[in-house]
Design a protein around this motif. Structure first.
Motif, PDB file in Angstrom:
ATOM      1  N   PRO A 107       0.704  -1.224  -0.094  1.00  0.00           N
ATOM      2  CA  PRO A 107       0.059  -0.073  -0.029  1.00  0.00           C
ATOM      3  C   PRO A 107       0.679   1.168   0.177  1.00  0.00           C
ATOM      4  O   PRO A 107       0.538   2.276  -0.821  1.00  0.00           O
ATOM      5  N   GLU A 108       1.691   1.373   0.648  1.00  0.00           N
ATOM      6  CA  GLU A 108       2.860   2.440   0.863  1.00  0.00           C
ATOM      7  C   GLU A 108       3.531   3.048  -0.460  1.00  0.00           C
ATOM      8  O   GLU A 108       3.817   4.039  -0.631  1.00  0.00           O
ATOM      9  N   LEU A 109       3.385   2.052  -1.571  1.00  0.00           N
ATOM     10  CA  LEU A 109       4.032   2.162  -2.537  1.00  0.00           C
ATOM     11  C   LEU A 109       3.196   2.773  -3.670  1.00  0.00           C
ATOM     12  O   LEU A 109       3.399   3.291  -4.838  1.00  0.00           O
ATOM     13  N   ARG A 110       1.823   2.698  -3.233  1.00  0.00           N
ATOM     14  CA  ARG A 110       1.032   3.099  -4.572  1.00  0.00           C
ATOM     15  C   ARG A 110       0.647   4.620  -4.597  1.00  0.00           C
ATOM     16  O   ARG A 110       0.341   5.006  -5.520  1.00  0.00           O
ATOM     17  N   VAL A 111       1.159   5.217  -3.654  1.00  0.00           N
ATOM     18  CA  VAL A 111       1.321   6.751  -3.871  1.00  0.00           C
ATOM     19  C   VAL A 111       2.288   7.171  -4.943  1.00  0.00           C
ATOM     20  O   VAL A 111       2.253   7.714  -5.805  1.00  0.00           O
ATOM     21  N   THR A 112       3.424   6.279  -5.106  1.00  0.00           N
ATOM     22  CA  THR A 112       4.605   6.412  -5.918  1.00  0.00           C
ATOM     23  C   THR A 112       4.162   5.659  -7.185  1.00  0.00           C
ATOM     24  O   THR A 112       4.448   6.329  -8.329  1.00  0.00           O
ATOM     25  N   LEU A 113       3.593   4.560  -7.295  1.00  0.00           N
ATOM     26  CA  LEU A 113       3.415   3.871  -8.826  1.00  0.00           C
ATOM     27  C   LEU A 113       2.187   4.043  -9.075  1.00  0.00           C
ATOM     28  O   LEU A 113       1.798   3.799 -10.463  1.00  0.00           O
ATOM     29  N   GLY A 114       1.139   4.601  -8.478  1.00  0.00           N
ATOM     30  CA  GLY A 114      -0.096   4.915  -8.902  1.00  0.00           C
ATOM     31  C   GLY A 114      -1.213   3.823  -8.786  1.00  0.00           C
ATOM     32  O   GLY A 114      -0.614   2.978  -7.752  1.00  0.00           O
ATOM     33  N   ASN A 115      -2.409   3.835  -8.693  1.00  0.00           N
ATOM     34  CA  ASN A 115      -3.279   2.998  -8.103  1.00  0.00           C
ATOM     35  C   ASN A 115      -3.394   1.710  -8.879  1.00  0.00           C
ATOM     36  O   ASN A 115      -4.433   1.130  -9.594  1.00  0.00           O
ATOM     37  N   TYR A 116      -2.409   0.781  -8.917  1.00  0.00           N
ATOM     38  CA  TYR A 116      -2.201  -0.583  -9.563  1.00  0.00           C
ATOM     39  C   TYR A 116      -2.181  -1.466  -8.545  1.00  0.00           C
ATOM     40  O   TYR A 116      -1.569  -1.324  -7.493  1.00  0.00           O
ATOM     41  N   LYS A 117      -2.958  -2.795  -8.776  1.00  0.00           N
ATOM     42  CA  LYS A 117      -3.056  -3.699  -7.861  1.00  0.00           C
ATOM     43  C   LYS A 117      -1.670  -4.487  -7.848  1.00  0.00           C
ATOM     44  O   LYS A 117      -1.223  -4.838  -6.675  1.00  0.00           O
ATOM     45  N   THR A 118      -1.192  -5.002  -8.797  1.00  0.00           N
ATOM     46  CA  THR A 118      -0.023  -5.767  -8.860  1.00  0.00           C
ATOM     47  C   THR A 118       1.338  -5.067  -9.840  1.00  0.00           C
ATOM     48  O   THR A 118       0.729  -4.181 -10.461  1.00  0.00           O
TER      49      THR A 118
END
Length: 330
Positions: A107-118
């Protein structure tokens, strides 16, 4: 200007000292966490720190932490170990291999990578140039939004094949290297596909003297090793102590075959110590001290008996060669 980029800042190459060229220190790979693979979760900073301290106690000075974003890095914990023990640790930008990408992004990476699940979804949705920008940012600004910058870039491919998304990440990493001049490391599953990777790297105009190919001892084929060495690349023999794959005599034979052929300046040695059962302070394994404290004396004795200068070769494998391999040359 030449330098090596560590989690504590840039250093001159001569400061690197005795170096393990491919290790994992604190990581929680989502792929294994989701599958209850506890052995592959190095999830206790203090236990990992004790093993790193053992390495330092025996004269170790630096570790290349080859943990990429898709393998559950704990950048902060590893940086703290580096600072608390006064030991150089080099971080890694880039990617590992495609089967890991089916795991959920933390979850903490989704700010960086965007709203992707995998990771698979993220990599598939991005262009090569967008992935390149991500890798460049981790080298020039910091890993996962921290101020701690990567000192090498990495890609990986699977067993006996290169999947389309793996080629995509290879090309992104090659272009990030071209922009940053960061050294490049390759994961080769069971030591396969290095020659095929080389052809793709050539198509991206990568100078192969910046490359190190991992897991070469998983494919203990001296002819194959020679074909890789001819390109000017480094070969990383990083399965020391993993007797389930091959005895140490096989690894040493492959190393000395390369030396016989004149490639002693392109050899790196490490343990890829990525399981609790490999670590001394997690689960009573050989630990990070094994290579420097036990394998090195055995190698010197074995090499000397065969007419080589074992001590001189150890100096090359663990000090001289890493100092060249992991240097940014701008």
């Amino acid at each position: 200007m030449s330098f090596i980029r560590t989690l504590l800042g840039d250093i001159p190459p001569e400061e690197l000292g005795f170096t393990y060229s491919h290790e994992h220190i604190v990581c929680r790979p989502a792929y294994w966490k989701e599958r209850d693979g506890d052995d592959l979760l190095l999830d206790d900073k203090e236990k990992s720190k004790k093993d790193v301290a053992d390495f330092k106690h025996h004269g170790g000075r630096s570790i290349i932490d080859a943990t990429a974003v898709d393998y559950g890095r704990d950048v902060q914990a590893v940086q703290e170990i580096s600072e608390e023990l006064d030991i150089h640790i080099v971080g890694t930008a880039g990617f590992n291999k495609s089967f890991l990408w089916n795991a959920n992004i933390k979850p903490e990476l989704r700010v960086t990578l965007g709203n992707y699940k995998t990771y698979n979804e993220w990599i598939d949705s991005k262009s090569i140039n967008e992935l390149t920008d991500f890798v460049v940012k981790e080298v020039e600004e910091g890993l996962e939004g921290t101020p701690y910058k990567a000192g090498q870039v990495k890609f990986g491919t699977g067993y006996n094949r290169i999947a389309p998304l793996e080629e995509k990440t290879l090309r992104a990493v090659a272009r990030a290297h071209y922009e940053t001049k960061a050294p490049v490391h390759s994961h080769t599953e069971a030591g396969t596909m290095a020659l095929e990777q080389i052809e793709l790297l050539k198509s991206e105009s990568v100078n192969l003297s910046y490359m190190s190919f991992g897991h070469m001892d998983r494919n203990p084929d001296p002819y194959y090793h020679e074909q890789i060495a001819k390109t000017g690349a480094y070969l990383c023999f990083d399965g020391i102590a993993k007797i389930k794959y091959a005895p140490e005599s096989t690894r040493i034979h492959c190393l000395l075959e390369l030396v016989n052929k004149g490639y002693e300046n392109q050899i790196l040695v490490s343990g890829d110590t990525a399981r609790k059962t490999y670590y001394k302070h997690y689960d009573y394994g050989p630990g990070l001290e094994f290579i420097i404290a036990k394998w090195v004396p055995r190698f010197i004795d074995d090499a000397n008996r065969q007419g080589f200068d074992g001590e001189a070769l150890v100096h090359k494998f663990f000090i001289d060669n890493p100092a060249r391999c992991f240097t940014f040359k701008k």
